[in-house]
Design an enzyme around this catalytic site. Sequence first.
Site, PDB file in Angstrom:
ATOM      1  N   GLN A   1     -35.258 -20.667  -3.913  1.00  0.00           N
ATOM      2  CA  GLN A   1     -34.462 -21.812  -4.353  1.00  0.00           C
ATOM      3  C   GLN A   1     -34.212 -21.742  -5.864  1.00  0.00           C
ATOM      4  O   GLN A   1     -35.139 -21.493  -6.644  1.00  0.00           O
ATOM      5  CB  GLN A   1     -35.179 -23.111  -3.969  1.00  0.00           C
ATOM      6  CG  GLN A   1     -34.377 -24.368  -4.222  1.00  0.00           C
ATOM      7  CD  GLN A   1     -33.082 -24.445  -3.394  1.00  0.00           C
ATOM      8  OE1 GLN A   1     -33.010 -23.938  -2.277  1.00  0.00           O
ATOM      9  NE2 GLN A   1     -32.055 -25.065  -3.937  1.00  0.00           N
TER      10      GLN A   1
ATOM     11  N   ASP B   1     -29.073 -15.695   1.022  1.00  0.00           N
ATOM     12  CA  ASP B   1     -28.262 -16.359  -0.008  1.00  0.00           C
ATOM     13  C   ASP B   1     -27.076 -15.480  -0.400  1.00  0.00           C
ATOM     14  O   ASP B   1     -26.156 -15.958  -1.071  1.00  0.00           O
ATOM     15  CB  ASP B   1     -29.115 -16.610  -1.266  1.00  0.00           C
ATOM     16  CG  ASP B   1     -29.559 -18.065  -1.375  1.00  0.00           C
ATOM     17  OD1 ASP B   1     -28.832 -18.946  -0.875  1.00  0.00           O
ATOM     18  OD2 ASP B   1     -30.623 -18.296  -1.969  1.00  0.00           O
TER      19      ASP B   1
ATOM     20  N   LYS C   1     -33.209 -27.580   4.320  1.00  0.00           N
ATOM     21  CA  LYS C   1     -33.000 -26.231   4.870  1.00  0.00           C
ATOM     22  C   LYS C   1     -34.013 -25.951   5.975  1.00  0.00           C
ATOM     23  O   LYS C   1     -33.678 -25.451   7.044  1.00  0.00           O
ATOM     24  CB  LYS C   1     -33.115 -25.180   3.750  1.00  0.00           C
ATOM     25  CG  LYS C   1     -31.928 -25.200   2.807  1.00  0.00           C
ATOM     26  CD  LYS C   1     -32.104 -24.293   1.591  1.00  0.00           C
ATOM     27  CE  LYS C   1     -30.902 -24.418   0.664  1.00  0.00           C
ATOM     28  NZ  LYS C   1     -30.934 -23.544  -0.495  1.00  0.00           N
TER      29      LYS C   1
HETATM   30  N1  LIG Z   1     -31.144 -20.302  -3.515  1.00  0.00           N
HETATM   31  C1  LIG Z   1     -30.168 -21.203  -3.699  1.00  0.00           C
HETATM   32  N2  LIG Z   1     -30.293 -22.138  -4.637  1.00  0.00           N
HETATM   33  C2  LIG Z   1     -29.286 -23.030  -4.813  1.00  0.00           C
HETATM   34  C3  LIG Z   1     -28.138 -23.025  -3.976  1.00  0.00           C
HETATM   35  C4  LIG Z   1     -28.032 -22.025  -2.998  1.00  0.00           C
HETATM   36  O1  LIG Z   1     -27.026 -21.895  -2.253  1.00  0.00           O
HETATM   37  N3  LIG Z   1     -29.078 -21.126  -2.879  1.00  0.00           N
HETATM   38  N4  LIG Z   1     -27.177 -24.040  -4.094  1.00  0.00           N
HETATM   39  C5  LIG Z   1     -27.481 -25.217  -4.854  1.00  0.00           C
HETATM   40  C6  LIG Z   1     -28.271 -26.288  -4.148  1.00  0.00           C
HETATM   41  N5  LIG Z   1     -28.089 -26.393  -2.702  1.00  0.00           N
HETATM   42  C7  LIG Z   1     -28.694 -25.497  -1.903  1.00  0.00           C
HETATM   43  O2  LIG Z   1     -29.650 -24.893  -2.198  1.00  0.00           O
HETATM   44  C8  LIG Z   1     -27.481 -27.563  -2.114  1.00  0.00           C
HETATM   45  C9  LIG Z   1     -26.912 -28.539  -2.893  1.00  0.00           C
HETATM   46  C10 LIG Z   1     -26.409 -29.722  -2.299  1.00  0.00           C
HETATM   47  C11 LIG Z   1     -26.443 -29.895  -0.947  1.00  0.00           C
HETATM   48  C12 LIG Z   1     -25.987 -31.173  -0.306  1.00  0.00           C
HETATM   49  O3  LIG Z   1     -26.044 -31.301   0.895  1.00  0.00           O
HETATM   50  N6  LIG Z   1     -25.540 -32.133  -1.094  1.00  0.00           N
HETATM   51  C13 LIG Z   1     -25.167 -33.452  -0.621  1.00  0.00           C
HETATM   52  C14 LIG Z   1     -25.250 -34.446  -1.773  1.00  0.00           C
HETATM   53  C15 LIG Z   1     -26.517 -34.371  -2.565  1.00  0.00           C
HETATM   54  C16 LIG Z   1     -27.622 -35.212  -2.013  1.00  0.00           C
HETATM   55  O4  LIG Z   1     -27.444 -35.941  -1.060  1.00  0.00           O
HETATM   56  O5  LIG Z   1     -28.719 -35.115  -2.601  1.00  0.00           O
HETATM   57  C17 LIG Z   1     -23.708 -33.469  -0.179  1.00  0.00           C
HETATM   58  O6  LIG Z   1     -22.892 -32.825  -0.860  1.00  0.00           O
HETATM   59  O7  LIG Z   1     -23.415 -34.137   0.805  1.00  0.00           O
HETATM   60  C18 LIG Z   1     -26.985 -28.919  -0.167  1.00  0.00           C
HETATM   61  C19 LIG Z   1     -27.486 -27.750  -0.744  1.00  0.00           C
HETATM   62  C20 LIG Z   1     -28.288 -24.836  -6.086  1.00  0.00           C
HETATM   63  N7  LIG Z   1     -29.409 -24.011  -5.756  1.00  0.00           N
END
Ligand SMILES: Nc1nc2c(c(=O)[nH]1)N[C@@H](CN(C=O)c1ccc(C(=O)N[C@@H](CCC(=O)O)C(=O)O)cc1)CN2
Length: 290
Positions: free
Chosen positions: A97, A120, A53
């Site tokens: 987070q 968020d 992020k």
């Molecule tokens: N405050 C927040 N916490 C959490 C959120 C959120 O939106 N706000 N969402 C999830 C976690 N998350 C962002 O925070 C998030 C999860 C996964 C990905 C991502 O890019 N994933 C990759 C695969 C995983 C990897 O490579 O490790 C993908 O899908 O290509 C981004 C953001 C919970 N907490």
Amino acid sequence: MTIVLDGKTLAQKISEQVTKDVSKLKAEHNITPCLAVVLVGEDPASKIYVSRKKRQAVATGMLSKEITLPETTSKKQLLKEISLLNADPNVHGILVQLPLPKHIDTAQIIEAIDPRKDVDGFHPVNSGRLFSGVNSALVPCTPRGCVTLVKNHRGQDLTGLLAIVIGCSNIVGKPMAQLLLQEKATVIMAHSKTQDLPTLCRKADILVVAVGVPGLVKADWVKEGATVIDVGINRINNPEGGSCIVGDVDYVGVSSVAGAITPVPGGVGPMTIVSLLQNTYAAAVNQIYG
Ligand SMILES: Nc1nc2c(c(=O)[nH]1)N[C@@H](CN(C=O)c1ccc(C(=O)N[C@@H](CCC(=O)O)C(=O)O)cc1)CN2
């Protein structure tokens, strides 16, 4: 032929637009949007997401601030940090987070964030605005990213399509359903107690799955030509050793039936982060004009 909904490429394109918007904001108002990210504890996945992020915010020309706190941080200490960020005029977006350590009440922390800075979109003021269809709501990043992907594929008009959302979390399922309703889709929310889920899901034009159960949705749950959005991110052990990330959808099986499907990784995940950048830019603009 099934279309793979490539979230990585679309997110990159949107990020380029955010970069232009940020640069215009700087030129016209001498203001650089600043995203503050609060990380409590040592969760390895959370550390990765927070660093992505920050890095991606900076890549668009925004400023980024990280507050890293130990696992033992008390609710009072965390509330203090949030009130400092709320009061800082140079900070436009705040996110904490998730998940937080178990001893901290997540709802209370979210409610302490200034709704104008709640990038968020989890604060009750923003979820209430989303519920009542007020345009100025900051919308949770994952559902926002999912709708962007769906509209990029199917076109802007989702009127009358049957959308089924499996999973009712505050972060994904509930706001997802509201956003699809705003798009005039017919929306059904399903969950673990829903009867005969496969039969129900087979009716969906758009199927969004956010339950955290690896490979739950099989080919025979999906209508021919449906758009399938897989929000699941599950780390599983490989039989040969090591681990990998899979979604809530049996990707290989469902690909033979669906019209379009998001891969995991590379589908919804990158859209979540770019939606956060869009929200941070929007929050900065709202604070300038609001
Ligand atoms: N405050 C927040 N916490 C959490 C959120 C959120 O939106 N706000 N969402 C999830 C976690 N998350 C962002 O925070 C998030 C999860 C996964 C990905 C991502 O890019 N994933 C990759 C695969 C995983 C990897 O490579 O490790 C993908 O899908 O290509 C981004 C953001 C919970 N907490």
